[in-house]
Write a protein that holds these residues in place. Structure first.
Motif, mmCIF file in Angstrom:
data_model
loop_
_atom_site.group_PDB
_atom_site.id
_atom_site.type_symbol
_atom_site.label_atom_id
_atom_site.label_comp_id
_atom_site.label_asym_id
_atom_site.label_seq_id
_atom_site.Cartn_x
_atom_site.Cartn_y
_atom_site.Cartn_z
ATOM 1 N N PRO A 79 -26.939 19.523 -1.693
ATOM 2 C CA PRO A 79 -25.750 19.150 -0.791
ATOM 3 C C PRO A 79 -24.571 18.569 -1.793
ATOM 4 O O PRO A 79 -25.034 17.825 -2.722
ATOM 5 N N ARG A 80 -23.333 18.675 -1.512
ATOM 6 C CA ARG A 80 -22.238 18.085 -1.985
ATOM 7 C C ARG A 80 -22.260 16.445 -2.169
ATOM 8 O O ARG A 80 -22.695 15.856 -1.218
ATOM 9 N N THR A 81 -22.029 16.207 -3.281
ATOM 10 C CA THR A 81 -21.785 14.561 -3.369
ATOM 11 C C THR A 81 -20.345 14.022 -3.566
ATOM 12 O O THR A 81 -19.665 15.020 -4.312
ATOM 13 N N ILE A 82 -19.927 12.974 -3.072
ATOM 14 C CA ILE A 82 -18.805 12.565 -3.453
ATOM 15 C C ILE A 82 -18.770 11.404 -4.471
ATOM 16 O O ILE A 82 -19.589 10.510 -4.395
ATOM 17 N N GLU A 83 -17.930 11.692 -5.316
ATOM 18 C CA GLU A 83 -18.024 10.858 -6.627
ATOM 19 C C GLU A 83 -16.460 10.083 -7.125
ATOM 20 O O GLU A 83 -15.707 10.280 -6.333
#
Length: 83
Positions: A79-83
């Motif tokens: 899953p995409r992660t927010i950085e």
């Protein structure tokens, strides 16, 4: 041939009318309802302004998995992660 039970037809109509339904799912429900009326894929695609491939995809997924087939399939990968 796409046949709907009465409860499936009611659930699909509810998806198209509810304000909180995601538009993609509402469109898929409209596609299935139109196909259940006996309209061919070309006429459904023209009526709903989508491609014939889109109509055939959602018709086939509905026939295979019924209402669960209209939901988005899980995507591969992490899953995409927010950085």
């Amino acid at each position: 041939e796409l046949l709907l039970s009465e409860s499936e037809r009611e659930q699909l109509k509810a998806l198209t009318l509810r304000r909180k339904t995601a538009q993609a799912i509402a469109l898929r429900a409209r596609i299935v309802l139109a196909c259940a009326e006996g309209i061919d894929n070309r006429a459904v695609s023209a009526k709903l302004r989508v491609t014939q491939q889109t109509v055939s995809k959602w018709r086939a997924r509905f026939v295979a998995s019924r209402l669960d087939g209209l939901l988005d399939a899980p995507r591969p990968g992490a899953p995409r992660t927010i950085e």
